[in-house]
Design a protein around this motif. Sequence first.
Motif, mmCIF file in Angstrom:
data_model
loop_
_atom_site.group_PDB
_atom_site.id
_atom_site.type_symbol
_atom_site.label_atom_id
_atom_site.label_comp_id
_atom_site.label_asym_id
_atom_site.label_seq_id
_atom_site.Cartn_x
_atom_site.Cartn_y
_atom_site.Cartn_z
ATOM 1 N N GLU A 56 -0.178 -9.971 -11.950
ATOM 2 C CA GLU A 56 0.446 -9.058 -12.633
ATOM 3 C C GLU A 56 -0.098 -7.703 -11.723
ATOM 4 O OE1 GLU A 56 0.276 -5.994 -16.422
ATOM 5 O OE2 GLU A 56 -0.321 -8.189 -16.566
ATOM 6 N N VAL A 57 0.918 -7.247 -10.900
ATOM 7 C CA VAL A 57 0.780 -6.162 -10.012
ATOM 8 C C VAL A 57 0.657 -4.905 -11.029
ATOM 9 C CG1 VAL A 57 1.710 -4.612 -8.121
ATOM 10 C CG2 VAL A 57 1.794 -7.234 -8.104
ATOM 11 N N VAL A 58 -0.255 -3.846 -10.852
ATOM 12 C CA VAL A 58 -0.331 -2.729 -11.760
ATOM 13 C C VAL A 58 -0.163 -1.632 -10.672
ATOM 14 C CG1 VAL A 58 -2.099 -1.512 -13.008
ATOM 15 C CG2 VAL A 58 -2.149 -3.986 -13.068
ATOM 16 N N ARG A 59 0.800 -0.830 -10.761
ATOM 17 C CA ARG A 59 0.929 0.449 -10.388
ATOM 18 C C ARG A 59 -0.026 1.575 -10.504
ATOM 19 N NH1 ARG A 59 4.918 -1.365 -8.097
ATOM 20 N NH2 ARG A 59 7.145 -2.226 -9.032
ATOM 21 N N GLU A 60 -0.684 2.217 -9.615
ATOM 22 C CA GLU A 60 -1.743 3.356 -9.908
ATOM 23 C C GLU A 60 -0.994 4.520 -9.497
ATOM 24 O OE1 GLU A 60 -5.058 2.590 -7.771
ATOM 25 O OE2 GLU A 60 -5.869 1.204 -9.087
ATOM 26 N N THR A 61 -1.518 5.637 -10.144
ATOM 27 C CA THR A 61 -1.295 6.905 -9.844
ATOM 28 C C THR A 61 -1.791 7.393 -8.507
ATOM 29 O OG1 THR A 61 -3.081 7.996 -10.769
ATOM 30 C CG2 THR A 61 -1.151 7.560 -11.951
ATOM 31 N N SER A 62 -1.168 8.368 -7.773
ATOM 32 C CA SER A 62 -1.792 8.745 -6.537
ATOM 33 C C SER A 62 -3.374 9.177 -6.634
ATOM 34 C CB SER A 62 -0.878 9.883 -5.959
ATOM 35 O OG SER A 62 -0.929 11.136 -6.807
ATOM 36 N N GLU A 63 -3.570 9.721 -7.755
ATOM 37 C CA GLU A 63 -5.006 10.061 -7.809
ATOM 38 C C GLU A 63 -6.110 8.796 -7.467
ATOM 39 O OE1 GLU A 63 -2.944 13.203 -10.182
ATOM 40 O OE2 GLU A 63 -3.496 11.368 -10.850
ATOM 41 N N GLU A 64 -5.456 7.739 -8.242
ATOM 42 C CA GLU A 64 -6.237 6.783 -8.087
ATOM 43 C C GLU A 64 -6.351 5.873 -6.625
ATOM 44 O OE1 GLU A 64 -5.960 4.664 -12.459
ATOM 45 O OE2 GLU A 64 -4.331 4.550 -11.396
ATOM 46 N N VAL A 65 -5.192 6.107 -5.747
ATOM 47 C CA VAL A 65 -5.279 5.589 -4.482
ATOM 48 C C VAL A 65 -6.101 6.188 -3.643
ATOM 49 C CG1 VAL A 65 -3.541 5.053 -2.777
ATOM 50 C CG2 VAL A 65 -2.707 4.527 -5.108
ATOM 51 N N ASP A 66 -6.273 7.619 -3.897
ATOM 52 C CA ASP A 66 -7.279 8.215 -2.912
ATOM 53 C C ASP A 66 -8.679 7.600 -3.104
ATOM 54 O OD1 ASP A 66 -5.376 9.648 -2.224
ATOM 55 O OD2 ASP A 66 -5.490 11.458 -3.648
ATOM 56 N N ALA A 76 -3.169 -1.419 -0.199
ATOM 57 C CA ALA A 76 -3.699 -2.453 -1.026
ATOM 58 C C ALA A 76 -3.111 -2.179 -2.529
ATOM 59 C CB ALA A 76 -5.051 -2.294 -1.189
ATOM 60 N N SER A 77 -2.645 -3.282 -3.079
ATOM 61 C CA SER A 77 -2.178 -3.118 -4.416
ATOM 62 C C SER A 77 -3.174 -3.593 -5.324
ATOM 63 C CB SER A 77 -1.047 -4.219 -4.536
ATOM 64 O OG SER A 77 0.138 -3.865 -3.815
ATOM 65 N N VAL A 78 -3.014 -3.334 -6.679
ATOM 66 C CA VAL A 78 -4.246 -3.835 -7.701
ATOM 67 C C VAL A 78 -3.373 -4.738 -8.466
ATOM 68 C CG1 VAL A 78 -5.553 -2.777 -9.364
ATOM 69 C CG2 VAL A 78 -5.369 -1.347 -7.731
ATOM 70 N N VAL A 79 -4.100 -5.686 -8.488
ATOM 71 C CA VAL A 79 -3.822 -7.224 -9.156
ATOM 72 C C VAL A 79 -4.755 -7.393 -10.317
ATOM 73 C CG1 VAL A 79 -2.279 -7.842 -7.307
ATOM 74 C CG2 VAL A 79 -4.686 -8.713 -7.805
ATOM 75 N N ILE A 80 -4.364 -8.018 -11.424
ATOM 76 C CA ILE A 80 -4.963 -8.411 -12.618
ATOM 77 C C ILE A 80 -5.194 -10.071 -12.270
ATOM 78 C CG2 ILE A 80 -5.093 -9.056 -14.923
ATOM 79 C CD1 ILE A 80 -3.685 -6.542 -15.481
#
Length: 111
Positions: A56-66, A76-80
């Motif tokens: 499951e691809v989880v979308r992150e906010t721009s603060e988390e990507v930094d 990179a994407s974040v997956v579970i």
Amino acid sequence: MAPTEPTAPDAIAQYITDGLERQSPDNLRTIAAYAEDLAAYKEAQAEAELEGQDEEVVRETSEEVDDLPDEVPGKASVVIKEINDNRYYYYQWRDGEKIRSKYKAPVNPSE
């Protein structure tokens, strides 16, 4: 000047280095080629397992990507991933033909 004998890395078990030191140069080259083939096979096997998992691809906010670790690219994407009935977040990205991933955290911090 005489050649210097190489020092085995600490990551290689002593029983392996002992066996390697008893081999001829030709056998060592054969072993090295086999080790390369085996490493490539294991990488391909791990990649196939990774691609075969339901993620499951989880979308992150721009603060988390930094806040990415140095070795994780911005694309990179974040997956579970579910492993042994536990769910974990992983960073995942494509590096050429390979899919790379790096552990981030458990989905439920109490796990």
